[in-house]
Each structure stands twice: as structure tokens, then as C-alpha cells.
Design a protein around this motif. Structure first.
Motif, mmCIF file in Angstrom:
data_model
loop_
_atom_site.group_PDB
_atom_site.id
_atom_site.type_symbol
_atom_site.label_atom_id
_atom_site.label_comp_id
_atom_site.label_asym_id
_atom_site.label_seq_id
_atom_site.Cartn_x
_atom_site.Cartn_y
_atom_site.Cartn_z
ATOM 1 N N UNK A 117 4.441 -0.739 -2.235
ATOM 2 C CA UNK A 117 3.656 0.501 -2.681
ATOM 3 C C UNK A 117 3.197 0.105 -4.220
ATOM 4 N N UNK A 118 4.327 -0.750 -4.731
ATOM 5 C CA UNK A 118 3.840 -1.147 -6.298
ATOM 6 C C UNK A 118 2.340 -2.132 -6.142
ATOM 7 N N UNK A 119 2.514 -2.921 -5.204
ATOM 8 C CA UNK A 119 1.326 -3.967 -5.118
ATOM 9 C C UNK A 119 0.174 -3.163 -4.757
ATOM 10 N N UNK A 120 0.209 -2.210 -3.953
ATOM 11 C CA UNK A 120 -0.989 -1.252 -3.608
ATOM 12 C C UNK A 120 -1.408 -0.549 -4.860
ATOM 13 N N UNK A 121 -0.485 -0.224 -5.556
ATOM 14 C CA UNK A 121 -0.885 0.729 -6.918
ATOM 15 C C UNK A 121 -1.522 -0.360 -7.821
ATOM 16 N N UNK A 122 -1.041 -1.506 -8.035
ATOM 17 C CA UNK A 122 -1.628 -2.734 -8.809
ATOM 18 C C UNK A 122 -2.830 -2.942 -8.314
ATOM 19 N N UNK A 123 -3.075 -3.111 -6.955
ATOM 20 C CA UNK A 123 -4.469 -3.477 -6.577
ATOM 21 C C UNK A 123 -5.391 -2.347 -6.763
ATOM 22 N N UNK A 124 -4.746 -1.082 -6.790
ATOM 23 C CA UNK A 124 -5.818 -0.140 -7.012
ATOM 24 C C UNK A 124 -6.442 -0.109 -8.539
ATOM 25 N N UNK A 125 -5.236 -0.237 -9.419
ATOM 26 C CA UNK A 125 -5.667 -0.485 -10.789
ATOM 27 C C UNK A 125 -6.708 -1.622 -10.910
ATOM 28 N N UNK A 126 -6.429 -2.805 -10.279
ATOM 29 C CA UNK A 126 -7.642 -3.716 -10.380
ATOM 30 C C UNK A 126 -8.784 -3.416 -9.986
ATOM 31 N N UNK A 127 -8.936 -2.806 -8.740
ATOM 32 C CA UNK A 127 -10.178 -2.296 -8.150
ATOM 33 C C UNK A 127 -10.877 -1.237 -8.958
ATOM 34 N N UNK A 128 -10.008 -0.373 -9.681
ATOM 35 C CA UNK A 128 -10.887 0.344 -10.516
ATOM 36 C C UNK A 128 -11.380 -0.195 -11.785
ATOM 37 N N UNK A 129 -10.704 -1.154 -12.412
ATOM 38 C CA UNK A 129 -11.221 -2.310 -13.173
ATOM 39 C C UNK A 129 -12.596 -2.796 -13.019
ATOM 40 N N UNK A 130 -12.309 -3.434 -11.636
ATOM 41 C CA UNK A 130 -13.422 -4.106 -11.072
ATOM 42 C C UNK A 130 -14.860 -3.033 -11.072
ATOM 43 N N UNK A 210 -14.223 6.662 -4.385
ATOM 44 C CA UNK A 210 -13.880 7.153 -3.083
ATOM 45 C C UNK A 210 -13.378 6.092 -2.038
ATOM 46 N N UNK A 211 -14.074 5.232 -2.074
ATOM 47 C CA UNK A 211 -13.649 4.110 -0.941
ATOM 48 C C UNK A 211 -12.370 3.687 -1.439
ATOM 49 N N UNK A 212 -12.290 3.081 -2.808
ATOM 50 C CA UNK A 212 -10.946 2.550 -3.362
ATOM 51 C C UNK A 212 -9.726 3.604 -2.814
ATOM 52 N N UNK A 213 -10.073 4.791 -3.086
ATOM 53 C CA UNK A 213 -8.956 5.825 -3.117
ATOM 54 C C UNK A 213 -8.410 5.822 -1.302
ATOM 55 N N UNK A 214 -9.582 5.673 -0.584
ATOM 56 C CA UNK A 214 -9.177 5.833 0.841
ATOM 57 C C UNK A 214 -8.415 4.614 1.367
ATOM 58 N N UNK A 215 -8.971 3.626 0.744
ATOM 59 C CA UNK A 215 -8.251 2.208 1.251
ATOM 60 C C UNK A 215 -6.701 2.076 0.272
ATOM 61 N N UNK A 216 -6.603 2.602 -0.618
ATOM 62 C CA UNK A 216 -5.345 2.852 -1.161
ATOM 63 C C UNK A 216 -4.389 3.810 -0.370
ATOM 64 N N UNK A 217 -4.840 4.951 0.066
ATOM 65 C CA UNK A 217 -4.050 5.877 1.007
ATOM 66 C C UNK A 217 -3.803 5.211 2.177
ATOM 67 N N UNK A 218 -4.882 4.689 2.809
ATOM 68 C CA UNK A 218 -4.542 3.714 4.088
ATOM 69 C C UNK A 218 -3.460 3.017 3.868
ATOM 70 N N UNK A 219 -3.635 2.253 3.032
ATOM 71 C CA UNK A 219 -2.663 1.018 2.831
ATOM 72 C C UNK A 219 -0.997 1.650 2.693
ATOM 73 N N UNK A 220 -1.076 2.786 1.854
ATOM 74 C CA UNK A 220 0.182 3.360 1.507
ATOM 75 C C UNK A 220 0.694 3.967 2.662
ATOM 76 N N UNK A 221 -0.132 4.489 3.708
ATOM 77 C CA UNK A 221 0.370 5.134 4.699
ATOM 78 C C UNK A 221 0.933 4.175 5.969
ATOM 79 N N UNK A 222 0.006 3.220 5.829
ATOM 80 C CA UNK A 222 0.744 1.950 6.753
ATOM 81 C C UNK A 222 1.953 1.342 6.087
ATOM 82 N N UNK A 223 2.106 1.272 4.950
ATOM 83 C CA UNK A 223 3.599 0.499 4.518
ATOM 84 C C UNK A 223 4.650 1.631 4.689
#
Length: 263
Positions: A117-130, A210-223
Motif C-alpha cells: 500500500x505504501x508503494x501504491x501511495x508513492x506511485x500515486x504521488x509520483x503520478x500526480x507529479x508527472x 481520475x484515471x490515476x485515482x482509479x488505478x490506485x484504488x484498483x491496485x489497493x483493492x487487489x493488494x
């Protein structure tokens, strides 16, 4: 040698082979003692998945001794080399091990889930920065028509030549560059209309977020789903094995102790 005695001997040999083979495999698995959490998780999965093999071996050995006892029930003579007591002790130890595996596995899985979950959150932060950097780049290009035209001309020449720096473009690279060319061309047209450009960039930002949040939510649910599945799978198997081994071990030890107490 009678048929019953031969059957008993064969069952004991098969059981001993099963037990020794399983214990040897377990010993090989735990040789690297400095296991990290992921290796511990893999080790536990392997031990639990193969937990029925020693159980089968113990069953063969005890059935062999049962047949032997039926064949010699009229005699009080006891074999010097008797594996019943060591078998019961081994069953009790394995039962304890599989019981202890449950909390260890739950703790490891929780650590793995938190790290995921921490990696997913870090990925979301990096995605927002990108996304922020991309929009900044787009805004910079829209305000610099010469630079934008140079980018478009450069991409057009690459697409026409179908190669870059003398190397032919692959299908995926070609598709990506075509999309970039279309985006830059659309951007150049939008730059002529500031209001429409602002609206489109706002829509693009919302779409990307929206796409970033959906991907993050999907990854969190999968984990979380993987965490729950692993806990139920390994935990239930380990609990069933612990119950089976402990029943065999404790009942066998109690029976052996009672036999020793008899005159």
C-alpha cells in the motif's frame, strides 16, 4: 515371514521414506537462516503446501504397527527397535510448528500488505507529479509557438522516415509518436483560442487525475484481496494440519504412557 508381517514392514518403510523425504526438504528450505519477509512467506507457503506428506508418512508407520500388533496380540514381546513413540513425538512437534506458523504468517502478510500500500501511495504521488509536469510542459509549448512548431516538424519528419537516429521504429514506438503528433497538432490549434484551450486543459487534468485515482484504488483493492486470500488459504491449511498432527501426537503419547503404567 507371514503376509501380515510383510505388509507391516512395507508400510513402515514407505512411511519412513515419506517422513525423511519431507524433513529433508524442509531442512533444505530453511538453510538460509537470514530470511527476509518475502522469503519467509515463500517458505511458509512451501511448508504448508507439503504439510500432508509427513502426515501420510506417519499414517503409514502407525498403520504398520497396528497390523503388527494385531498379528502379535497374543505375545507380550516388544520390539527393541520401535518407532511408535518417536512418531508420536514428531507428530506433536509438527502440530506445534503448524500452530505457530499461523500468527507468523498473519504478521508477515500484514507487513507485506502495508509495504504494498505504501508503494501504491508513492506511485500515486509520483503520478500526480508527472501529471503536473506534463501540464506545465503543455502550457509552456502553447505559449511558445516556435518551439511547438519545431516539435511538430521534428515528429512529422520522424514519422515520415519511420526511423529515429537511423534505427527503424517499432510498432509501439510508432503508435506513441503518432499520438504525440496528434496531441501537439491539436494543442497548436487550441492555442489560438485561449478560452477553449483553458477548458480542454482543465478537462485533461481531471481526466488524468481520475484515471490515476482509479488505478490506485484498483491496485489497493487487489493488494487487500491478495492479503485476505493468502491469510485464509495458508491459515486454514495450517490450522487443519496442526489439529491433525496434535490429535495423532497427543492421543498416541497418552496411549503410550498408559501402556507403560500398566503392570
Amino acid at each position: 515371514m507371514t503376509y501380515s508381517a510383510f505388509t507391516s514392514l512395507v508400510l513402515k518403510i514407505i512411511g519412513i521414506v515419506f517422513i525423511l523425504n519431507s524433513l529433508l526438504h524442509y531442512a533444505i528450505l530453511i538453510v538460509p537462516l537470514d530470511l527476509d519477509i518475502q522469503l519467509q512467506n515463500n517458505l511458509i507457503n512451501s511448508v504448508v503446501d507439503e504439510g500432508t506428506l509427513p502426515l501420510v508418512g506417519i499414517g503409514f508407520v502407525l498403520v504398520g504397527y497396528f497390523i503388527e500388533s494385531l498379528n502379535n496380540k497374543q505375545s507380550n514381546k516388544k520390539s527393541i527397535f520401535n518407532l511408535e513413540l518417536p512418531t508420536y513425538i514428531l507428530a506433536s512437534l509438527l502440530g506445534l510448528i503448524f500452530l505457530l506458523i499461523i500468527p507468523v504468517h498473519l504478521n508477515n502478510q500484514n507487513t507485506i500488505k502495508v509495504a504494498a500500500l505504501e508503494r501504491i501511495e508513492q506511485g500515486a504521488v509520483q503520478g500526480a507529479e508527472q501529471i503536473k509536469q506534463f501540464l506545465t510542459q503543455v502550457d509552456t509549448l502553447s505559449k511558445n509557438p516556435d518551439l511547438l512548431n519545431d516539435q511538430i516538424v521534428n515528429l512529422r519528419s520522424i514519422l515520415e522516415a519511420r526511423q529515429i537516429e537511423g534505427k527503424p521504429l517499432e510498432a509501439q514506438q510508432l503508435e506513441t509518436l503518432q499520438q504525440q503528433y496528434q496531441q501537439l497538432t491539436s494543442l497548436r490549434e487550441l492555442a489560438k483560442n485561449p478560452e477553449e484551450y483553458k477548458q480542454r486543459t482543465t478537462e485533461l487534468k481531471q481526466q488524468l487525475e481520475t484515471q490515476l485515482n482509479q488505478n490506485r484504488e484498483k491496485a489497493e483493492n487487489q493488494a487487500k484481496k491478495q492479503y485476505t486470500t493468502q491469510n485464509l488459504n495458508v491459515g486454514f491449511k495450517s490450522l487443519m494440519l496442526a489439529i491433525a498432527y496434535n490429535i495423532i501426537g497427543w492421543m498416541g503419547l497418552r496411549s503410550t504412557i498408559n501402556n507403560f503404567k500398566k503392570p
